[in-house]
Design an enzyme around this catalytic site. Structure first.
Site, PDB file in Angstrom:
ATOM      1  N   GLU A  60       0.821  -1.223   0.000  1.00 30.34           N
ATOM      2  CA  GLU A  60       0.000   0.000   0.000  1.00 30.34           C
ATOM      3  C   GLU A  60       0.848   1.264   0.000  1.00 30.34           C
ATOM      4  OE1 GLU A  60      -0.903  -2.639   1.833  1.00 30.34           O
ATOM      5  OE2 GLU A  60      -2.928  -3.099   1.096  1.00 30.34           O
ATOM      6  N   HIS A 129     -10.693  -4.310  10.109  1.00 25.85           N
ATOM      7  CA  HIS A 129     -11.314  -4.114   8.797  1.00 25.85           C
ATOM      8  C   HIS A 129     -12.600  -3.302   8.882  1.00 25.85           C
ATOM      9  CE1 HIS A 129      -8.589  -7.367   7.731  1.00 25.85           C
ATOM     10  NE2 HIS A 129      -8.863  -7.178   6.460  1.00 25.85           N
TER      11      HIS A 129
END
Lengths: 325, 355
Positions: A60, A129
């Protein structure tokens, strides 16, 4: 008008913009061969080829920085995060590079990039998440943020984000991807910074953004059965912020609830409350109340998760509180 | 080392003409004098904040950047004053930036660590260790996307190779075969920590995991460095893919202005010995004098020219105005439409009231 899912509307916006501008490309994890982790980019690899629809490694920080560098050089990357939760790994490149580049170069280097993906909680994905990431982004001057709640807004706001010359985060919702709605055919672009009244009412304002719009509408429907008419104002764009629309609603109802998916501390609602007390204090008949996620990491167990999320009941109760009912 | 032959006008050292060698010597002296002037200006408060000097490492600025084309792209970290000058920003515009003045190359908004002039291919000036590495990959990505024949040279200090950004960027550069050269200015210390204390392997081993070829060059020898980069740049331009260069050098000053030259992490003897034996200016000067390509008088002339140029740069910086206070909110956003509010500090007309 065609009825599309939110997912299809996002896809339509990307294709609309990639058709008109070769400098637009899509990069992220699983966006190409897999058609997107949530199938948002379905068919795009076949349509545009692997020059413009690019599977990244699970890096990322790296691919975000690469996309920022490409934007510095004048390309218009759409940098997809499988979820904004993972973008926390990339925040150095968002905050230190993308957000500040134009300023520290004295205007030499704009960064026309889109960061997009789902934010917030879905169902039982637990703590890592399931967080709403808006604050991390809007905290930094230099970044813009939009949070489409409907398929039509998804198409129009994503298109506007891609055309914008600044870094724009487009925060979607996993639970929104299957939502269906009417979407204008052909070119559809919604300017950043324009809120949308999703329901008109004069008794109380529920100001909100993103997928909480749907919770607000359910709460409004519940309140309507008790003859309380709520104004549901969907900000759509957090930065730029449609201050006029907020103040107009406050002036009409004199009572405000801010509903958001994220945590309260330094949340979007904290800014809205500060703004209202700064600029519309005399319009208020009650203190503004915020409805947020419980101030805890998201738990896994179904009952605890429901307890932690902002609920329709919590919004209804908050509205009654500002109405002194 | 190849010895010069023939007359003074044609004799060569390692393929370089006398004029080319004099130009390299002049560049290094110019950088040295610039940094000395910055040191002096810092001491009397004309320069603030963090300020990292390149003294001792001048051969790398000249040797790696001078061989590039003007439209090649350079991106780097925060010890970059001399690199900016080497790529083509005027010493005056760099000094004015250090002084925080309107005529600085970043308008006084960047300072020592954020020098930019993209018209000459200098893309900063980045202050987070390793943060510029993925950006450099992105600049190279854009070159390849557009089918251009430029290359990107991305500099970093030795400590940056321990950042995750380094591994991530090198891996992507390799899988996408990007036209980029990653150059470690390996001065042996990340601030006050010796590289050997924070790495279990040698520098040359750090790119191998990504399949990127590693090279080592003596960064104190400007002739060797220049020749090496001239050749490598053309190979990358021709499609050789990403490269990794371990450029061995030494920093003669502290990490930043607040850091002593020697002390807890390196001894005075170590520094003295490097200054004596590894000074890139002395190395070239001695070589040219030994081969009859430079006289004492010529050296003094070059130095006088460099000093005059730097005095001019300092005068330019001194004369430049402070940034106009009314520009505080300029360039936060490139695009401001008539809707919504972007600035939420409640300062109204200073930027908060549009829309």
């Amino acid at each position: 008008m065609a009825e599309l899912t939110y997912r299809e509307a996002l896809n339509a916006a990307m294709c609309q913009e990639m058709d008109r501008d070769d400098s637009v490309f899509l990069m992220g994890e699983e966006v190409a061969e897999y058609d997107g982790a949530y199938k948002v980019s379905r068919g795009m690899l076949e349509r545009y080829g692997d020059r413009r629809v690019v599977d990244s490694p699970i890096s990322e920080l790296g691919f975000t920085g690469l996309c920022v560098g490409a934007a510095m050089a004048g390309l218009r990357p759409i940098c997809e995060f499988m979820t904004f939760n993972f973008s926390i790994l990339a925040l150095d490149q968002v905050i230190n590079s993308a957000a500040k580049m134009l300023y520290m170069t004295n205007g030499q280097v704009p960064v026309p990039i889109v960061f997009r993906g789902p934010t917030g909680a879905a169902l039982q994905l637990s703590a890592q998440h399931s967080q709403a990431c808006e604050t991390y982004y809007v905290h930094s001057p230099g970044v813009k943020l939009v949070t489409p709640a409907t398929p039509a807004d998804a198409k129009g706001l994503l298109a506007a984000a891609i055309r914008d010359d600044d870094p724009v985060a487009v925060m979607e919702g996993e639970l929104l991807y299957n939502v269906r709605g009417e979407v204008p055919d052909g070119e559809h672009v919604i300017p950043l910074g324009v809120a949308d009244r999703k329901r008109a009412g004069n008794d109380v304002s529920i100001v909100t953004h993103g997928k909480m719009v749907h919770v607000a509408l359910q709460a409004a429907a519940t309140l309507a059965r008790e003859e309380i008419e709520a104004d549901v104002l969907d900000l759509r764009s957090i930065r730029p912020l449609d201050v006029d629309a907020i103040l107009e609603s406050v002036a009409r109802t004199n009572r405000v609830v801010y509903l958001e998916e994220g945590w309260p501390f330094a949340g979007v609602g904290a800014q809205i409350v500060a703004l209202i007390q700064d600029e519309a204090f005399d319009e208020l008949d009650a203190p503004v109340v915020r409805v947020t996620q419980a101030d805890v990491p998201m738990p896994y167990a179904k009952n605890l998760e429901q307890l932690a999320k902002p609920s329709v009941k919590a919004v209804v109760d908050a509205c009654k509180r500002v109405l002194y009912l | 080392m190849a010895q010069g032959t023939g007359t003074a006008t044609t004799r060569m050292v390692d393929g370089f003409t006398r004029d080319e060698l004099h130009a390299l010597l002049f560049d290094m002296i110019l950088y040295r004098r610039f940094e000395e002037k910055a040191e002096e200006a810092y001491a009397i408060g004309k320069i603030g904040g963090f300020c990292h000097l390149h003294i001792g490492q001048e051969a790398l600025a000249a040797g790696s950047i001078k061989p590039l084309r003007e439209d090649d792209l350079v991106i780097t970290a925060y010890r970059e004053h001399t690199q900016a000058i080497a790529k083509g920003i005027s010493p005056g515009a760099v000094m004015a930036e250090l002084y925080g003045r309107a005529d600085g190359c970043s308008g006084g908004r960047g300072g020592s660590m954020h020098l930019f002039d993209t018209t000459v291919g200098f893309w900063g000036g980045h202050g987070i260790v390793g943060g510029q590495i993925p950006l450099g990959a992105g600049l190279a990505w854009a070159i390849k996307y557009r089918g251009g024949d430029q290359i990107c040279v991305c500099f970093m200090g030795d400590a940056a190779v321990n950042q995750g950004a380094f591994l991530e960027a090198l891996n992507m550069s390799a899988i996408w075969h990007l036209p980029v050269i990653y150059v470690v200015e390996n001065n042996g210390y990340g601030m006050g920590t010796a590289f050997s204390r924070v790495s279990a392997t040698e520098m040359e081993a750090r790119s191998g995991a990504c399949g990127i070829p590693a090279h080592t060059v003596n960064g104190q020898d400007v002739v060797a460095t220049h020749r090496f980069f001239a050749e490598l740049a053309e190979r990358v331009r021709a499609g050789a893919g990403p490269q990794f260069v371990n450029a061995v050098t030494y920093r003669f000053r502290g990490h930043s202005m607040s850091d002593p030259v020697s002390g807890t992490y390196r001894s005075k003897e170590e520094v003295d010995s490097a200054v004596e034996a590894q000074d890139p200016i002395k190395i070239l000067r001695d070589r040219l004098m030994d081969t009859g390509l430079l006289t004492q008088e010529e050296l003094e002339t070059l130095d006088a020219e460099a000093r005059a140029a730097i005095e001019g740069a300092a005068e330019f910086a001194d004369a430049s105005p402070l940034p106009d206070p009314s520009t505080l909110y300029d360039h936060v956003y490139a695009e401001i439409n008539e809707h919504g509010r972007l600035f939420l500090d409640g300062r109204g007309s200073q930027g908060g009231s549009h829309g």
